[in-house]
Design an enzyme around this catalytic site. Structure first.
Site, PDB file in Angstrom:
ATOM      1  N   GLU A  84       1.034  -1.249   0.027  1.00  0.00           N
ATOM      2  CA  GLU A  84      -0.057   0.086  -0.134  1.00  0.00           C
ATOM      3  C   GLU A  84       0.875   1.281   0.085  1.00  0.00           C
ATOM      4  O   GLU A  84       1.939   1.309   0.613  1.00  0.00           O
ATOM      5  CB  GLU A  84      -0.896  -0.036   1.497  1.00  0.00           C
ATOM      6  CG  GLU A  84      -1.980   1.281   1.350  1.00  0.00           C
ATOM      7  CD  GLU A  84      -2.453   1.163   2.817  1.00  0.00           C
ATOM      8  OE1 GLU A  84      -1.862   0.866   3.816  1.00  0.00           O
ATOM      9  OE2 GLU A  84      -3.563   1.637   2.756  1.00  0.00           O
ATOM     10  N   LYS A 184     -10.365   0.593  -0.753  1.00  0.00           N
ATOM     11  CA  LYS A 184     -10.232   0.459   0.811  1.00  0.00           C
ATOM     12  C   LYS A 184     -11.233   0.818   1.799  1.00  0.00           C
ATOM     13  O   LYS A 184     -11.702   1.970   1.565  1.00  0.00           O
ATOM     14  CB  LYS A 184      -8.771   1.025   1.627  1.00  0.00           C
ATOM     15  CG  LYS A 184      -8.305   0.616   2.884  1.00  0.00           C
ATOM     16  CD  LYS A 184      -7.059   1.494   3.167  1.00  0.00           C
ATOM     17  CE  LYS A 184      -6.551   1.109   4.661  1.00  0.00           C
ATOM     18  NZ  LYS A 184      -5.381   2.034   4.857  1.00  0.00           N
ATOM     19  N   CYS A 217      -4.255  -3.344   4.343  1.00  0.00           N
ATOM     20  CA  CYS A 217      -3.839  -2.918   5.630  1.00  0.00           C
ATOM     21  C   CYS A 217      -4.824  -3.024   6.797  1.00  0.00           C
ATOM     22  O   CYS A 217      -5.037  -4.134   7.223  1.00  0.00           O
ATOM     23  CB  CYS A 217      -3.384  -1.398   5.496  1.00  0.00           C
ATOM     24  SG  CYS A 217      -2.146  -0.724   6.791  1.00  0.00           S
TER      25      CYS A 217
END
Ligand SMILES: *[C@@H]1O[C@H](CO)[C@@H](O)[C@H](O)[C@H]1NC(C)=O
Ligand SMILES: *[C@@H]1O[C@H](CO)[C@@H](O)[C@H](O)[C@H]1NC(C)=O
Ligand SMILES: *[C@@H]1O[C@H](CO)[C@@H](O)[C@H](O)[C@H]1NC(C)=O
Ligand SMILES: *[C@@H]1O[C@H](CO)[C@@H](O)[C@H](O)[C@H]1NC(C)=O
Ligand SMILES: *[C@@H]1O[C@H](CO)[C@@H](O)[C@H](O)[C@H]1NC(C)=O
Length: 514
Positions: A84, A184, A217
Site C-alpha cells: 500500500e 479500501k 492494511c
C-alpha cells in the site's frame, strides 16, 4: 432420513471429485512473490504539485517495481504483490494528493488492458506502466495506488469537490488486463481518501491457484470486507498490500499476518512498506503453518520474497473447524490444568475452579498495553497455574520456565473496546515479557528475550475469531504445537522453545461489539 444422508454424501463426493480434478488441472503448488518496498517519499507531501512532477516521483518508485517484477518472474513467480502507498507515498492532504491520482473506469462495464490500449482514458499513466510490467513478465500483479472518480452532486455520497478519491488496489492478469479493483474500506486516518459508498467484496480468479480475495492494511482487523469475503466466498488465498506501523507486543506486522493466515486457514501474500524510521517493516508469504518473512529494522533496503506454496484445497473449508477441534481433543489427554485449576470435562464444558494450596497468590495489577487497560499477573514461580479475568473473559496459563532468566513475564487479560487509533472490540489473553523488572514496564514493546517457557494458554472467549500470536526474540515467528477450541475454551500450547519468548497471545476480535 437415510435418503437425505446419502444424498449429501453423494453431493460431497461430487464436490470432492470436482475439486480433485481442478487441483490436477491447476497444480498443487504455485509460486508467490511479495516485495517489501523502500518507498521513495515526497519530502513535502502537503505541497500542491503538477501532474508531471507527481508522475516523476511515482515513476522512480515504479522503476523499482519493474526490476522486481522481472526478478520475480525469473524465479518462476505466478503472482507478485506490492505494498500500500508504495507508488505515491503518504501524508498527503485531499488536495495535494490529487495530481497523484489515476482515473480508473468501472470494470463491470469495461474490459481494459491499459498496456495495449494506452489512450482509452486520460490520467492512467500509472495503470499503464503496471499493466505493461504484468504483460511483459507474464505474471499476475497486485499494486496499490490512489484513484479518482468524478461524481454528480445528486449522488448523496459525492464529496463537495465533485470527485471520489480512493485508496485502491488493482490486479492485472498475466496478459496485462486490469481484472480487479478494490477500494479500501477501513481507512486509517487517511484524510486524502474517501470510503467507497458501498463495501467492495472483490475476488479474482487465477489459473494457478483458484480465487483470491483482496483487501488493504487496516482492513485486516475488521469484519467488512475481510471476514465476509473469506467466509462467504470461501476464499483460500489473499493478496494483501499494507503500510503497517509495527506496534509491539501484539500488533507487529508479521506477528498479526501470521496469526491471520493460521486463524482462517488461508494463504496470505502480505507486502508492507519498508521504512524503519516509521516502524514500517514486516512482510511475508504465509500458509496456515509456514511462513517466509522479511523483518529488518537495521537495513534500509527493500526485499523480494519468492516462495512456492501449496494451493489450499477448497473442500477443506467445510471441515476445518472440526478438524482443528478434534486435533486439540486428541492431544490434550494430559491437560495439566485439569487437576489444578480447571475441570474441563464437565458436561457443559465449564471450568470449575479448585482452591489452590495455601500459598499466597501474587496480586493482580493494571498496566496499559497497546493503549488498553490490561489486568496482569506476574509469573513468580518456576512453574505454575494462574488465571486472570476481566469482564466476561478469563485467561488461564499453565507454565514451566525452562531456564532461569532474570526477566519479568506476565499473564494479561483485556476485554473491552479499543479506542486509540481506531475503534474495535478486543478480547485478549496474553503472555508477554515486560521491558524491565518494574511492573510499570509491562505492556511496553520489546524485541529481545531469553525466557524459555513451556506453556498452555487458554481463555473462554465470547467470539469465534481468535488470532494466535507467537513471537520470539529478535521479532521472529514461531508456531504453536496445538491450537483450537476445547469446549468453550480456545487453547494454545507450546513446548520446547528454541529462543526467548516476547509474546504468546490469543487476540480475539469481537466484531459485533465494535
Ligand atoms: C506521516 O504522518 C505520521 C502520522 O501522522 C507521522 O508519524 C510521520 O512522521 C509522517 N511521516 C512522514 C514521512 O512525514
Ligand atoms: C483527455 O483530455 C484531453 C485534454 O483535456 C481531452 O481533449 C480528451 O477528450 C480527453 N480524452 C478522454 C478519453 O477523456
Ligand atoms: C484499569 O482498570 C482497573 C479495574 O477496572 C481500574 O481500577 C483502573 O483505574 C484502570 N486504570 C486506568 C488507567 O484506567
Ligand atoms: C468465563 O469464565 C468466567 C469464570 O468462570 C465466567 O464468569 C464467565 O461468564 C465466562 N465467560 C463466558 C463467555 O462464558
Ligand atoms: C518503576 O517505574 C516507575 C515509573 O517509571 C518509577 O516511578 C518507579 O520508581 C520504578 N520502581 C522501581 C522499583 O524502580
Amino acid at each position: 432420513m437415510a435418503d437425505s444422508i446419502f444424498g449429501s454424501i453423494y453431493i460431497l463426493l461430487l464436490l470432492c471429485y470436482k475439486v480433485v480434478t481442478e487441483d490436477i488441472h491447476r497444480g498443487e503448488h504455485y509460486v508467490a512473490a511479495i516485495y517489501e518496498h523502500h518507498v521513495i517519499l515526497n519530502p513535502n507531501p502537503t505541497a500542491i504539485v503538477s501532474r508531471q512532477s507527481a508522475l516523476e516521483l511515482m515513476n522512480r518508485n515504479l522503476d523499482i517495481y519493474e526490476e522486481q517484477v522481472i526478478a520475480a518472474a525469473r524465479q518462476g513467480a505466478h503472482i507478485i504483490v506490492f505494498p500500500e502507498d508504495g507508488i505515491q507515498g503518504f501524508n498527503f492532504t485531499r488536495t495535494s494528493i490529487y495530481p497523484y491520482l489515476d482515473f480508473i473506469p468501472d470494470l463491470d462495464s469495461v474490459t481494459w488492458n491499459p498496456c495495449k490500449e494506452a489512450n482509452l482514458f486520460n490520467d492512467t499513466e500509472v495503470l499503464h506502466r503496471l499493466s505493461c510490467m504484468a504483460l511483459k513478465s507474464q505474471v499476475f500483479l497486485v499494486a496499490n495506488l490512489g484513484t479518482k472518480q468524478p461524481c454528480k452532486q445528486r449522488d448523496r455520497h459525492c464529496p463537495n469537490d465533485g470527485r471520489y478519491q480512493f485508496n485502491t488496489n488493482v490486479v492485472f492478469s498475466d496478459s496485462g488486463k486490469l481484472i480487479a479493483r478494490y477500494r479500501k474500506q477501513n481507512l486509517y486516518f487517511e484524510y486524502a481518501f474517501n470510503t467507497p459508498p458501498k463495501v467492495d467484496y472483490i475476488i479474482f480468479d487465477t489459473p494457478f491457484a483458484d480465487k483470491f480475495g483482496i483487501f488493504t492494511c487496516f482492513d485486516i482487523l475488521f469484519h467488512e470486507p475481510t471476514v465476509t469475503l473469506i467466509k462467504q466466498h470461501k476464499i483460500k488465498q489473499i493478496a494483501y498490500p499494507t503500510a503497517w506501523m509495527n506496534q509491539l507486543p501484539l500488533l507487529s506486522a508479521i506477528e498479526f499476518q501470521q496469526a491471520f493466515a493460521t486463524a482462517f486457514d488461508i494463504n496470505l501474500l502480505a507486502a508492507n512498506i519498508h521504512y524503519p524510521d516509521l516502524d514500517m517493516t514486516g512482510s511475508g508469504i504465509y500458509t496456515p503453518s509456514k511462513s517466509f518473512v522479511y523483518y529488518d529494522m537495521e537495513s534500509i533496503d527493500g526485499r523480494l520474497i519468492v516462495a512456492q506454496i501449496p494451493v489450499i484445497p477448497l473442500h477443506k473449508t467445510h471441515m476445518e473447524d472440526e478438524i482443528i477441534s478434534n486435533r486439540i481433543q486428541d492431544s490434550f489427554s494430559s491437560f495439566h490444568m485439569d487437576n489444578q485449576i480447571c475441570h474441563m470435562d464437565d458436561e457443559d464444558g465449564s471450568c470449575l475452579r479448585e482452591e489452590k494450596s495455601t500459598k499466597k497468590a501474587p496480586s493482580i495489577f493494571y498496566e496499559e498495553m497497546m493503549y488498553d487497560n490490561f489486568t496482569l499477573l506476574p509469573l513468580t514461580e518456576p512453574e505454575g497455574d494462574i488465571q486472570v479475568c476481566s469482564k466476561a473473559l478469563c485467561c488461564y496459563l499453565n507454565y514451566q520456565k525452562l531456564i532461569f532468566s532474570n526477566e519479568l513475564y506476565v499473564l494479561g487479560v483485556f476485554d473491552g473496546l479499543h479506542t486509540v487509533h481506531g475503534t474495535y472490540y478486543v478480547q485478549a489473553c496474553v503472555l508477554v515479557k515486560c521491558a524491565s523488572l518494574n511492573y510499570t514496564s509491562c505492556g511496553q514493546g520489546i524485541t529481545k528475550a531469553n525466557g524459555l517457557i513451556d506453556f498452555q494458554l487458554q481463555g473462554n472467549f465470547s467470539t469465534a475469531f481468535i488470532f494466535p500470536l507467537l513471537l520470539r526474540s529478535g521479532v521472529t515467528l514461531d508456531y504453536a504445537d496445538h491450537l483450537g477450541w476445547k469446549h468453550n475454551y480456545y487453547v494454545m500450547q507450546k513446548k520446547g522453545a528454541s529462543s526467548g519468548l516476547i509474546t504468546a497471545g490469543l487476540y480475539g476480535r469481537w466484531y459485533e461489539k465494535d
